[in-house]
Design a protein around this motif. Structure first.
Motif, mmCIF file in Angstrom:
data_model
loop_
_atom_site.group_PDB
_atom_site.id
_atom_site.type_symbol
_atom_site.label_atom_id
_atom_site.label_comp_id
_atom_site.label_asym_id
_atom_site.label_seq_id
_atom_site.Cartn_x
_atom_site.Cartn_y
_atom_site.Cartn_z
ATOM 1 N N LYS A 1 34.878 39.467 43.017
ATOM 2 C CA LYS A 1 35.434 38.120 43.161
ATOM 3 C C LYS A 1 35.680 37.768 44.636
ATOM 4 O O LYS A 1 35.602 36.596 45.018
ATOM 5 C CB LYS A 1 36.733 38.006 42.356
ATOM 6 N N THR A 2 35.986 38.770 45.454
ATOM 7 C CA THR A 2 36.138 38.512 46.892
ATOM 8 C C THR A 2 34.833 38.035 47.494
ATOM 9 O O THR A 2 34.800 37.076 48.286
ATOM 10 C CB THR A 2 36.619 39.790 47.610
ATOM 11 N N ALA B 1 32.981 28.281 43.350
ATOM 12 C CA ALA B 1 32.934 27.606 42.050
ATOM 13 C C ALA B 1 32.420 28.525 40.948
ATOM 14 O O ALA B 1 32.714 28.309 39.764
ATOM 15 C CB ALA B 1 32.059 26.364 42.141
ATOM 16 N N TYR B 2 31.655 29.552 41.333
ATOM 17 C CA TYR B 2 31.096 30.447 40.318
ATOM 18 C C TYR B 2 32.170 31.333 39.685
ATOM 19 O O TYR B 2 31.970 31.838 38.567
ATOM 20 C CB TYR B 2 30.006 31.332 40.928
ATOM 21 N N TRP C 1 32.065 32.957 35.954
ATOM 22 C CA TRP C 1 32.099 34.403 35.707
ATOM 23 C C TRP C 1 33.205 34.756 34.719
ATOM 24 O O TRP C 1 33.002 35.532 33.787
ATOM 25 C CB TRP C 1 32.293 35.145 37.023
ATOM 26 N N ARG C 2 34.378 34.165 34.919
ATOM 27 C CA ARG C 2 35.508 34.460 34.019
ATOM 28 C C ARG C 2 35.225 33.995 32.598
ATOM 29 O O ARG C 2 35.781 34.546 31.633
ATOM 30 C CB ARG C 2 36.781 33.808 34.543
ATOM 31 N N PHE D 1 29.216 41.200 28.361
ATOM 32 C CA PHE D 1 28.228 40.920 29.403
ATOM 33 C C PHE D 1 28.795 41.286 30.777
ATOM 34 O O PHE D 1 28.106 41.911 31.596
ATOM 35 C CB PHE D 1 27.845 39.434 29.376
ATOM 36 N N GLN D 2 30.057 40.916 31.012
ATOM 37 C CA GLN D 2 30.689 41.274 32.279
ATOM 38 C C GLN D 2 30.687 42.790 32.482
ATOM 39 O O GLN D 2 30.392 43.280 33.582
ATOM 40 C CB GLN D 2 32.125 40.745 32.322
ATOM 41 N N GLN D 3 31.032 43.514 31.432
ATOM 42 C CA GLN D 3 31.078 44.967 31.549
ATOM 43 C C GLN D 3 29.705 45.548 31.865
ATOM 44 O O GLN D 3 29.594 46.477 32.669
ATOM 45 C CB GLN D 3 31.636 45.567 30.258
ATOM 46 N N ARG D 4 28.656 44.986 31.257
ATOM 47 C CA ARG D 4 27.303 45.474 31.543
ATOM 48 C C ARG D 4 26.930 45.199 33.000
ATOM 49 O O ARG D 4 26.331 46.048 33.668
ATOM 50 C CB ARG D 4 26.283 44.816 30.613
#
Length: 214
Positions: free
Chosen positions: A127-128, A136-137, A141-142, A148-151
């Motif tokens: 995120k940094t 804006a992304y 992402w959240r 999907f995030q974990q992958r």
């Protein structure tokens, strides 16, 4: 790197500005045979209250370079800023030669890999970097499915690079003040890289008039 004293800067603010304006770094490590390997990675610079530097980055887990960082944590990171050819026609005298102008920072670093099980720390580092380049992304992402995030997080290796020392080169013909005005005018009317060099001349007081020193 080789540094002509004329072009060496010890100004931490100048060096940090180069790093932040040119975040795509070259990370250089060595393999088991001692041969260099390079990856080009965007990095985020943190400066602590005592002036210490830390670089944040990540790479694909498929890239074997992270294993080199794990085995041999010391590495080199380089940042190359605007650079361009300089013609000798900026001089009044004929007995001059061409050169190349550039700004650059080299950092000797020690790596600390973020544990693969520490998804929160890896996500915070990600995120940094998102905040640097596409704030804006972060909301998108959240909103993505947790699986999907974990992958995606599992597919990268994140790391911190503690900067142990740095060098800064600002090669802008400081020793030839009689050519500064012509050089600045040439760069200011040129390509994007040349205009970037013109801005650096302005920041360092090399652009106002011929005869002005560094």
């Amino acid at each position: 790197m080789y540094l002509n004293p004329t072009h060496s800067s010890s100004d931490a603010a100048v060096a940090a500005q180069i790093v932040r304006e040119q975040p795509l770094a070259s990370l250089i490590t060595t393999d088991e045979a001692g041969l260099p390997q390079v990856s080009h990675l965007p990095m985020h610079l943190n400066v602590d209250g005592q002036g210490g530097w830390t670089l944040l980055a990540h790479m694909a887990r498929a890239n074997p370079q992270w294993q080199q960082l794990q085995a041999r944590p010391q590495a080199l990171v380089t940042f190359l800023g605007p650079n361009a050819y300089m013609s000798p026609d900026v001089y009044a005298e004929q007995a001059r030669v061409p050169t190349w102008s550039y700004v650059a920072v080299h950092c000797r670093v020690r790596a600390r890999l973020i544990d693969a099980q520490d998804a929160a720390a890896k996500d915070a580092l990600l995120k940094t970097l998102i905040a640097d380049h596409d704030p804006a992304y972060a909301a998108q992402w959240r909103s993505l499915d947790a699986a999907f995030q974990q992958r995606m997080l599992a597919a990268i290796v994140a790391f911190e690079l503690q900067v142990e020392s740095w060098q800064c080169a600002v090669k802008l013909n400081q020793h030839r003040p009689e050519a500064h005005a012509a050089m600045h005018a040439h760069y200011a009317a040129g390509t994007e890289a040349e205009r970037g060099l013109a801005r650096w001349m302005e920041r360092l007081g090399l652009a106002s008039t011929a005869g002005q020193g560094a």
